[in-house]
Write a protein that holds these residues in place. Structure first.
Motif, PDB file in Angstrom:
ATOM      1  N   GLU A   1      25.507  55.575  80.892  1.00 59.23           N
ATOM      2  CA  GLU A   1      25.335  56.965  81.326  1.00 59.23           C
ATOM      3  C   GLU A   1      25.396  57.919  80.142  1.00 59.23           C
ATOM      4  N   LYS A   2      26.398  57.659  79.323  1.00 56.22           N
ATOM      5  CA  LYS A   2      26.602  58.520  78.143  1.00 56.22           C
ATOM      6  C   LYS A   2      26.635  57.623  76.909  1.00 56.22           C
TER       7      LYS A   2
ATOM      8  N   GLU B   1      20.741  64.674  68.416  1.00 59.58           N
ATOM      9  CA  GLU B   1      21.867  65.280  69.130  1.00 59.58           C
ATOM     10  C   GLU B   1      21.393  66.459  69.967  1.00 59.58           C
ATOM     11  N   SER B   2      20.529  67.287  69.413  1.00 63.93           N
ATOM     12  CA  SER B   2      20.037  68.445  70.160  1.00 63.93           C
ATOM     13  C   SER B   2      19.081  68.012  71.267  1.00 63.93           C
TER      14      SER B   2
ATOM     15  N   PHE C   1      18.847  65.045  72.870  1.00 62.81           N
ATOM     16  CA  PHE C   1      19.432  64.239  73.951  1.00 62.81           C
ATOM     17  C   PHE C   1      20.809  64.756  74.351  1.00 62.81           C
ATOM     18  N   LYS C   2      21.024  66.055  74.241  1.00 63.03           N
ATOM     19  CA  LYS C   2      22.390  66.560  74.413  1.00 63.03           C
ATOM     20  C   LYS C   2      22.989  66.262  75.780  1.00 63.03           C
ATOM     21  N   GLN C   3      22.137  65.980  76.773  1.00 62.59           N
ATOM     22  CA  GLN C   3      22.672  65.668  78.103  1.00 62.59           C
ATOM     23  C   GLN C   3      23.445  64.354  78.132  1.00 62.59           C
ATOM     24  N   TRP C   4      23.084  63.431  77.311  1.00 63.91           N
ATOM     25  CA  TRP C   4      23.766  62.144  77.357  1.00 63.91           C
ATOM     26  C   TRP C   4      24.206  61.597  76.008  1.00 63.91           C
TER      27      TRP C   4
ATOM     28  N   GLU D   1      26.445  62.068  72.441  1.00 60.30           N
ATOM     29  CA  GLU D   1      27.448  62.782  71.651  1.00 60.30           C
ATOM     30  C   GLU D   1      27.480  62.102  70.295  1.00 60.30           C
TER      31      GLU D   1
ATOM     32  N   ARG E   1      19.598  53.961  75.834  1.00 62.64           N
ATOM     33  CA  ARG E   1      19.838  54.711  77.066  1.00 62.64           C
ATOM     34  C   ARG E   1      19.152  54.042  78.253  1.00 62.64           C
TER      35      ARG E   1
END
Lengths: 376, 483
Positions: free
Chosen positions: B62-63, B91-92, B94-97, B99, B313
């Protein structure tokens, strides 16, 4: 006319900041607060994440233990030298020589050939020989400035600093020349030492090696015993505090200096040999570019923080390794606050710096009173 | 002299009190922050039971928490800076998943400690971006079988360790064409970090480009190589450049070193009235030498990072199947680019406008097409020829398909017959003559294991293994040794 003068006098009365642990802990806490303030002023990090990170650094002790052990061994080496007024700032070079000795034994010496079997005994003999030769070379490297000091009265400090660079260059010469690796893909570096020559990893504590743990304990205890329970220890302490008394008691000052130099260098060489056998497994090129981790220099801080008292070596080593590890960890909290692409690395050295400044100031005020006198 | 006046007992009590205070403060500080949840999470990750349930998790996390470990400071504006730029892009995006975090200026000796810390903090994808990190990354991969490692520029792989690289040799060739047109003396300098196959490949490609143009203009092209023995060493790089300019007499320099030091040196020389042209490396360094930077090599690591992370992912890549993951991206993928400057709108300045008129003036013959063409147009033509190869990218993903990359055509039968696989042009197509930098048991290629001379017959296109192991210099490269 106004006359301003700075009057520094040696204290004869006790002050509140007299005890070593208080100074040590006090410097650490003040240093942390000061470095926090500096970081806060520059990038505005919140105190919570700062101190949580510090706490987490202390809690995740496995990362600390590795550098703690090496700093303990090297700190002890330097401390005993400091006891005898032998200012061993050359531990870095002796450490490198220890590495050279170790890799020579396990890779290039005749010994490596007939001990290359996989049986445990021959591997143990090989490792022991490597560590001992490393120690011996370290001792030799320390003995050179020691003998120069004894016979010519030239200070050992500049000679040792220069010899650190000679050690780097010697290592680089061997790495790029006769010892250049065959399986390095064109890189300038030596090959890796064979699996059987490596030190034993402690299961569950992968950053540690059995041999290094044992060595740290043995070195610490034996130096403590030498200093407090032998005639040599007494002579070393005498040499450090009152060399005239040592001479008038009929002892040869020069012999004591030479033995201090040898012991100190031997331990530093030992540390280098173990580093190579346990962690690095090979010599890199440009070893002077921080590839030694500058342990030999960092350990001077440990010896300095410990007040030349063997009992404080471990606490000091904990503080120094915690602060350097903290420096790395804080990068993570900082990177969100800095503009993207700007390095947070610069901040990583701030903690040791501020703590040492506070420590030095407290120590000076402990021994001296500093007054600003204004006369009209 | 200083002696502690405190009894040992008092000291230990004080130390224990201090530790207790630190513990309490830390505990309350820790429990008061939201970050505490992270600590709980990491405990789950490192517990040995994790290994048993991993395959289920690996299907599609998920993350994703990904970390990068850089060999230099990200402020170097070269290698590490560009890797970090890649990190910032993904990072920008795929920021939803996703870190991310990073460690910079990490030495080989402390790599394992840094990896330990990252794994303990719950990072499950770790990119190590230096060749020197290879063995230690491999060691870490075996130690943490449920973490995915990706090592840049190496060749050691494991179930949970893949490799990736964006290679610049084609871009170096394009820069070589310009160098050949611009040099007056015919002497060209190259400051190399290490003469490993990667750098040898770059030097050769650059030299091939320079000779292709320079020879036609009646120049005797020679490329002088100095090896500095470090990836990031601005002082040594400048020393080497100064030696090449002052002693050897070169007037064009290309380099492999991770900082902008040589560009700044050349700009300084320009201000003093001496023209030395340079090609920026990895990062956009035009701003440091607007009068001297002709062009350069740019990299877009984000092309590879985005691909890897998307595949993780969606469950395509997991800690059990990375053994053959070996990205080898060239100009056709967009992971590398010709240029020395990126404009604010994100487009690339391919050639410094100052040099465009000069390059348009010089006319040479295209040895493939046979027509007369300006050097500037030749650069653009070659660029397009190496950009177009639609099926190639699929082959560049895995170690299993690399051997097909140098197939010019594949016969598919029917009326179509020949299907274009590789690029229309590549600098490493024979005839080429060279000498072995490494010979005998030190050699990596079959050519140099047998002899100390290399001769590639006309029309033969070097394959992935030949390029990857390149241990020989083309005959007009002179190796001056280390400085």
């Amino acid at each position: 006319m106004v006359k301003i003068s700075l009057v520094i006098t040696k204290r004869y009365k006790r002050t509140i900041i007299e005890s070593t642990p208080v100074i040590l802990m006090g410097s650490l806490l003040t240093g942390l607060v000061m470095s926090y303030l500096i970081i806060w002023a520059t990038v505005g990090l919140d105190p919570l994440s700062f101190f949580t990170t510090f706490y987490q650094t202390l809690v995740s002790y496995t990362g600390l233990l590795e550098s703690l052990l090496f700093l303990t061994i090297l700190g002890t080496a330097i401390s005993i030298a400091f006891y005898g007024s032998y200012w061993n700032v050359g531990a870095e070079g002796q450490y490198v020589l220890g590495m050279l000795g170790a890799i020579y034994v396990v890779m290039f010496s005749p010994l490596s050939g007939f001990l290359s079997g996989n049986d445990l005994v021959s591997a143990a003999v090989l490792k022991l020989a490597a560590i001992l030769l490393g120690g011996a070379l370290g001792a030799l490297w320390s003995l050179i400035p020691g003998l120069i000091k004894v016979f010519t009265k030239i200070s050992e400090i500049p000679i040792m600093l220069l010899m650190n660079y000679i050690a780097y260059s010697l290592s680089d010469y061997l790495t790029a020349g006769p010892w250049k690796g065959r399986y390095t893909y064109g890189y300038i570096r030596t090959d890796m030492i064979s699996e059987s020559a490596r030190l034993t990893v402690i299961p569950g504590l992968e950053t540690l090696r059995y041999e290094v743990v044992i060595a740290a304990i043995v070195v610490l205890v034996s130096i403590y015993l030498i200093l407090d329970h032998t005639l040599l220890g007494l002579k070393i302490k005498f040499l450090g505090t009152n060399p005239t008394a040592l001479k008038s008691s009929g002892f040869d000052e020069r012999k004591v200096t030479v033995s201090v130099a040898t012991i100190s260098g031997f331990i530093a060489g030992l540390a280098g040999a173990m580093r190579l056998l346990g962690y690095d497994y090979r010599l890199p090129y440009n070893i002077g570019d921080g590839k030694t981790g500058f342990y030999g220099y960092t350990a001077i801080l440990v010896a300095w923080l410990s007040f030349r008292d063997i009992r404080f070596i471990v606490p000091s080593a904990i503080i120094v390794s915690a602060l350097s590890s903290f420096g790395y960890r804080i990068q993570m909290s900082l990177k969100g606050l800095l503009p993207p692409g700007i390095s947070a690395y610069a901040f990583s050295q701030i903690f040791i710096g501020t703590t040492l400044i506070v420590y030095t100031l407290t120590r000076i005020t402990k021994e001296f009173s500093v007054k600003l006198v204004i006369r009209r | 002299m200083v002696y502690p006046v405190v009894e040992p007992r008092t000291m230990y009590v004080l130390v224990i009190i201090a530790v207790l205070i630190a513990g309490f403060v830390g505990y309350f500080a820790g429990s008061a922050t939201t970050g505490y949840a992270t600590v709980t999470e990491f405990k789950t990750v490192v517990s040995p039971t994790t290994i048993t349930y991993y395959p289920a998790v690996a299907v599609s996390p998920e993350k994703i928490r990904a970390a990068w470990i850089y060999v230099g400071p990200i402020g170097d504006l070269g290698w590490s800076y560009m890797h970090d730029l890649g990190r910032r892009v993904v990072e920008s995006l795929f920021k939803q998943w996703l870190e991310t975090t990073y460690y910079e200026a990490v030495s080989e000796a402390e790599l394992l400690s840094r990896i330990d810390e990252l794994v303990r903090a719950g990072y499950t994808v770790i990119f190590t971006t230096s060749f020197e990190f290879m063995e230690k990354t491999y060691e870490a991969a075996k130690k943490y079988p449920n973490v995915m490692f990706f090592h840049c520029s190496g060749y050691m792989r494991w179930d949970n360790m893949g490799t990736y690289f964006a290679d610049l040799y084609q871009v170096y060739y394009l820069n070589g064409l310009m160098a050949g047109a611009l040099t007056k003396t015919g002497k060209i300098g190259y400051v190399a970090a290490f003469t490993i196959p990667e750098v040898i490949r770059h030097i050769n490609a650059f030299a091939i480009g320079a000779k292709e143009v320079g020879e036609q203009l009646g120049k005797n092209i020679e490329v002088y190589v100095v090896e500095i023995g470090a990836w990031f060493a601005p002082d040594k790089a400048v020393d080497a450049a100064r030696y090449l300019v002052d002693v050897v007499g070169v007037d064009v320099i290309a380099f492999t070193e991770d900082s902008s030091a040589i560009v700044e040196y050349a700009q300084e020389q320009y201000k003093r009235g001496k023209e030395v042209y340079v090609f920026s490396h990895y990062g956009p360094m035009y701003e440091f030498g607007p009068d001297v930077v002709v062009s350069g090599q740019l990299v877009r690591w984000e092309v590879i990072y985005a691909d890897i992370l998307t595949k993780i992912r969606s469950g395509v890549l997991n800690p059990l199947n990375l053994r053959n993951v070996d990205y080898w991206y060239l100009l056709n993928t967009g992971a590398v680019e010709l240029g020395a400057h990126v404009f604010e709108n994100g487009t690339v300045m391919m050639v410094n406008p100052k040099f465009v008129p000069k390059l348009r003036e010089v006319v040479v013959k295209d040895r493939l097409a046979g027509d007369k063409i300006s050097v500037f147009d030749l650069v653009m033509r070659r660029y397009e020829q190496m950009r177009r190869a639609p099926i190639l990218q699929a082959l560049q993903f895995s170690a299993l398909t690399h051997e097909l990359e140098n197939l010019t055509y594949v016969d598919i039968g029917g009326k179509e017959r020949l299907y274009l696989v590789s690029t229309e042009f590549d600098p490493f197509i024979g005839p080429l003559d060279g000498w072995c930098k490494y010979t005998g048991t030190y050699a990596f290629t079959e050519y140099c294991k047998k002899s100390d001379k290399v001769s590639i017959p006309a029309g033969v296109r070097l394959g992935h293994a030949d390029l990857w192991n390149m241990d020989w210099f083309v005959s007009w490269v002179k190796y001056l040794g280390g400085r």
